[in-house]
Design a protein around this motif. Structure first.
Motif, mmCIF file in Angstrom:
data_model
loop_
_atom_site.group_PDB
_atom_site.id
_atom_site.type_symbol
_atom_site.label_atom_id
_atom_site.label_comp_id
_atom_site.label_asym_id
_atom_site.label_seq_id
_atom_site.Cartn_x
_atom_site.Cartn_y
_atom_site.Cartn_z
ATOM 1 N N ALA A 24 7.222 1.002 7.850
ATOM 2 C CA ALA A 24 8.471 1.721 8.106
ATOM 3 C C ALA A 24 9.377 1.765 6.887
ATOM 4 C CB ALA A 24 9.202 1.062 9.280
ATOM 5 N N PHE A 25 9.481 0.650 6.182
ATOM 6 C CA PHE A 25 10.494 0.556 5.136
ATOM 7 C C PHE A 25 9.914 0.510 3.729
ATOM 8 C CE2 PHE A 25 12.344 -1.482 8.943
ATOM 9 C CZ PHE A 25 13.374 -0.574 9.158
ATOM 10 N N GLY A 26 8.585 0.355 3.609
ATOM 11 C CA GLY A 26 7.992 0.256 2.291
ATOM 12 C C GLY A 26 8.206 1.493 1.445
ATOM 13 N N SER A 27 7.850 2.643 1.983
ATOM 14 C CA SER A 27 7.964 3.877 1.206
ATOM 15 C C SER A 27 9.417 4.270 0.957
ATOM 16 C CB SER A 27 7.236 5.011 1.934
ATOM 17 O OG SER A 27 5.866 4.717 2.032
ATOM 18 N N VAL A 28 10.273 3.982 1.929
ATOM 19 C CA VAL A 28 11.699 4.268 1.739
ATOM 20 C C VAL A 28 12.249 3.418 0.605
ATOM 21 C CG1 VAL A 28 13.969 4.241 2.814
ATOM 22 C CG2 VAL A 28 11.973 4.889 4.156
ATOM 23 N N GLY A 29 11.905 2.120 0.646
ATOM 24 C CA GLY A 29 12.353 1.240 -0.436
ATOM 25 C C GLY A 29 11.794 1.675 -1.778
ATOM 26 N N GLY A 30 10.510 2.068 -1.780
ATOM 27 C CA GLY A 30 9.920 2.542 -3.020
ATOM 28 C C GLY A 30 10.606 3.787 -3.547
ATOM 29 N N GLY A 31 10.985 4.693 -2.635
ATOM 30 C CA GLY A 31 11.697 5.907 -3.050
ATOM 31 C C GLY A 31 13.061 5.591 -3.648
ATOM 32 N N ILE A 32 13.759 4.641 -3.044
ATOM 33 C CA ILE A 32 15.076 4.255 -3.565
ATOM 34 C C ILE A 32 14.931 3.631 -4.947
ATOM 35 C CG2 ILE A 32 17.023 2.679 -3.216
ATOM 36 C CD1 ILE A 32 16.600 3.055 -0.191
ATOM 37 N N ILE A 33 13.961 2.724 -5.101
ATOM 38 C CA ILE A 33 13.790 2.037 -6.383
ATOM 39 C C ILE A 33 13.422 3.013 -7.496
ATOM 40 C CG2 ILE A 33 12.300 0.407 -7.629
ATOM 41 C CD1 ILE A 33 12.183 -1.243 -5.023
ATOM 42 N N VAL A 34 12.441 3.881 -7.250
ATOM 43 C CA VAL A 34 11.995 4.787 -8.303
ATOM 44 C C VAL A 34 13.045 5.844 -8.617
ATOM 45 C CG1 VAL A 34 10.832 6.569 -6.906
ATOM 46 C CG2 VAL A 34 9.922 5.947 -9.157
ATOM 47 N N GLY A 53 0.789 -1.219 0.000
ATOM 48 C CA GLY A 53 0.000 0.000 0.000
ATOM 49 C C GLY A 53 0.820 1.269 0.000
ATOM 50 N N LEU A 54 2.018 1.212 0.593
ATOM 51 C CA LEU A 54 2.798 2.433 0.781
ATOM 52 C C LEU A 54 4.052 2.522 -0.090
ATOM 53 C CD1 LEU A 54 2.588 2.700 4.677
ATOM 54 C CD2 LEU A 54 1.274 3.975 2.992
ATOM 55 N N ALA A 55 4.560 1.393 -0.560
ATOM 56 C CA ALA A 55 5.822 1.417 -1.307
ATOM 57 C C ALA A 55 5.725 2.248 -2.579
ATOM 58 C CB ALA A 55 6.261 -0.003 -1.648
ATOM 59 N N PHE A 56 4.514 2.326 -3.144
ATOM 60 C CA PHE A 56 4.385 3.044 -4.406
ATOM 61 C C PHE A 56 4.191 4.556 -4.226
ATOM 62 C CE2 PHE A 56 0.040 3.626 -3.558
ATOM 63 C CZ PHE A 56 -0.542 4.365 -4.580
ATOM 64 N N LEU A 57 3.959 5.017 -2.983
ATOM 65 C CA LEU A 57 3.648 6.438 -2.782
ATOM 66 C C LEU A 57 4.742 7.380 -3.296
ATOM 67 C CD1 LEU A 57 1.857 6.517 0.703
ATOM 68 C CD2 LEU A 57 0.842 6.734 -1.565
ATOM 69 N N PRO A 58 6.036 7.079 -3.041
ATOM 70 C CA PRO A 58 7.058 7.983 -3.600
ATOM 71 C C PRO A 58 7.075 7.993 -5.123
ATOM 72 C CG PRO A 58 7.980 6.658 -1.822
ATOM 73 C CD PRO A 58 6.635 6.079 -2.148
#
Length: 545
Positions: A246-256, A124-129
């Motif tokens: 905690a880490f979903g959005s951070v990981g998504g930001g790094i990937i994108v 739900g959150l990894a894609f936000l960034p």
């Protein structure tokens, strides 16, 4: 007044509220109703006309409830259904099924369940960034993509209504494995989406399958541990979800930042299969007897070779639990928390980037670490805090009252969370304090929020053990509808009235939740007594007619 030492509390030798002994609560959950109908049909086909009439007269109660005392006890131990008819809360705490597995095996089951809770919030959150990049790919706006988060939340709310009763009927293990597998497959289809419709549909299905693990995990804890120990282990389940947050959005930001947004979903699919494999190998069936086994026992009288029977359910019957005022009020408390959470998390990139002139997704993605780490820290602290409050009040009263657990939420819900979100919002709005201020208070928001969840989650199950997982399923249904509203409206609210006033609204929503918590603390016990008496009167009128 009788008091109890801490050692006795640890051994669960606890006096329980007398009204549960005197006035059993009549409420069949979705699985019971489905199984009752199925067994009635089977018996009707086999019975004589007089037997058919007898079954019809007893149809309001599960037919298997009138069978041998041992079968009734097995059903109660397996799922906590209609337990108050023959058992007190004390017998639930002392149930032999809680010792069927070793402590190490039970811990392994909880770890697997907690790891599965990682999936839905991560997805739900990894894609936000990556929202601006996804919007550009599908030639739309960030607001439209955020609406997909609202749809995601709606399917999250539907998930426990479907999979909570399914896990009662067919078992925790098979339901867990099917959901883990289908979550991974649907996530792959999100990754290869060619248009916005495909993206919406399969993201929604990942929510449906991924969120099932919250209710299944709660069931597993209820199967393995007596009530006085559930707060700590429920915190394990919640901590898995908070790791994803905690880490979903951070990981998504790094990937994108370095590659395509599609890689986010390929990684999520891999994690889903990573949960499926250890569950397939190590997770046992934690129910002593499933509802499906009960139906098969009845079918085997006519057809011994039958291996499977489909038991249709009405998932929206879950909402029937909310007719009990204490569960409805508890549900509203969760609504206030989830509304505030998604109002805080969803627009971060649109709020933080212009405030601090951030140009790369990875930088705004790092801001999700602050509330995420708060979620993680608060989940462990909150569970132990709630359990300690319960033990303290047992020592004072000499008995356990479920509403005492709610006393733990007063400080985080009434002070820490609303004050923190006010400071966060107005520091952004007025451009005061630099990066340190929003980071610190986002952390406090996360910690306060997850200090609340163990108490209100366990209260759902603990206040009405007779309906098993039905109470917690109804709670998840209501809370994610609130998350859907927040996801769909928060960005527009920030654009129209500013982040400061948006956070002020959230603070007042939280204070309304505090008012509900106080109502439960002081009036919850009497409310449940009145609700039980009302059900008894309805039953008497039905019988007399």
């Amino acid at each position: 007044m009788t008091t109890h030492s801490l050692s006795s509390l640890e051994s669960d030798d606890i006096s329980h509220p007398n009204y549960h002994e005197a006035i059993p609560i009549e409420l069949s959950n979705v699985a019971d109703e489905a199984v009752s109908r199925q067994i009635s049909r089977i018996q009707s086909r086999r019975s004589s006309a007089s037997k058919i009439s007898e079954v019809s007269e007893e149809h309001s109660e599960p037919p298997y409830a009138s069978q041998s005392a041992q079968k009734s006890d097995d059903l109660e131990n397996a799922a906590g259904v209609d337990a108050a008819k023959t058992k007190t809360r004390e017998s639930i705490s002392n149930n032999a099924n809680f010792t069927r597995f070793s402590e190490s095996k039970k811990n392994l089951c909880v770890v697997i369940a907690a790891s599965s809770g990682f999936l839905s919030p991560l997805s739900g959150l990894a894609f936000l960034p990556a929202v601006p990049e996804i919007a550009a790919r599908f030639n739309t706006t960030g607001e439209v993509i955020n609406i997909s988060s609202a749809v995601y939340c709606i399917f999250m709310s539907l998930s426990p209504c479907i999979f909570s009763p399914i896990s009662d009927i067919y078992g925790r293990r098979i339901t867990f494995l099917v959901c883990a597998f289908l979550f991974s497959v649907c996530t792959i289809l999100v990754a290869v989406s060619v248009n916005l419709t495909m993206f919406y549909i399969f993201r929604s299905l990942t929510a449906l399958f991924g969120t099932s693990f919250f209710s299944i995990g709660g069931h597993i804890v209820g199967d393995l541990y007596p009530p006085v120990r559930r707060g700590t282990y429920m915190a394990w389940i919640i901590s898995g979800a908070q790791l994803g947050t905690a880490f979903g959005s951070v990981g998504g930001g790094i990937i994108v930042n370095y590659t395509s947004w599609r890689i986010i979903f390929w990684v999520l699919a891999g994690i889903g299969f990573g949960v499926f494999v250890p569950a397939f190998i190590f997770l046992p069936e934690t129910l002593a007897q499933t509802r499906h086994q009960l139906v098969l026992e009845e079918i085997h009288k006519d057809n011994p070779g039958k291996k499977f029977v489909w038991i249709p359910i009405n998932p929206f019957s879950v909402m029937g639990a909310l007719k009990y005022p204490n569960l409805a009020i508890d549900g509203y408390i969760t609504i206030t928390i989830l509304f505030t959470m998604y109002s805080l998390l969803t627009p971060i990139r649109y709020v933080v980037d212009p405030r601090f002139h951030l140009e790369k997704p990875i930088y705004s993605g790092l801001f999700y670490l602050a509330p995420g780490m708060g979620f993680l820290v608060g989940s462990f602290f909150g569970g132990k805090w709630a359990d300690s409050v319960v033990k303290k009040w047992i020592a004072k009263r000499g008995k356990r009252v479920p509403e005492d657990r709610i006393r733990q939420v007063i400080i985080p819900l009434g002070i820490v969370y609303p004050v923190s979100i006010l400071i966060y919002g107005w520091s952004i709005e007025k451009a005061k304090g630099g990066m340190a201020v929003p980071i610190i208070f986002m952390f406090l928001c996360g910690a306060a929020q997850v200090c609340i969840f163990p108490a209100i989650n366990v209260y759902c199950v603990d206040s009405m053990p007779q309906i098993g997982g039905l109470a917690i399923a109804s709670s998840y249904f209501t809370r994610y509808l609130a998350a859907a509203v927040a996801s769909a409206t928060c960005l527009r609210s920030v654009e129209r009235i500013g982040v400061g006033w948006t956070c002020t609204i959230s603070a007042f929503v939280l204070w309304s939740g505090l008012g509900c918590a106080l109502v439960l603390i002081y009036y919850g016990e009497s409310m449940r007594e009145k609700a039980v008496k009302k059900q008894e009167r309805k039953k008497s009128k039905t019988n007399s007619s």
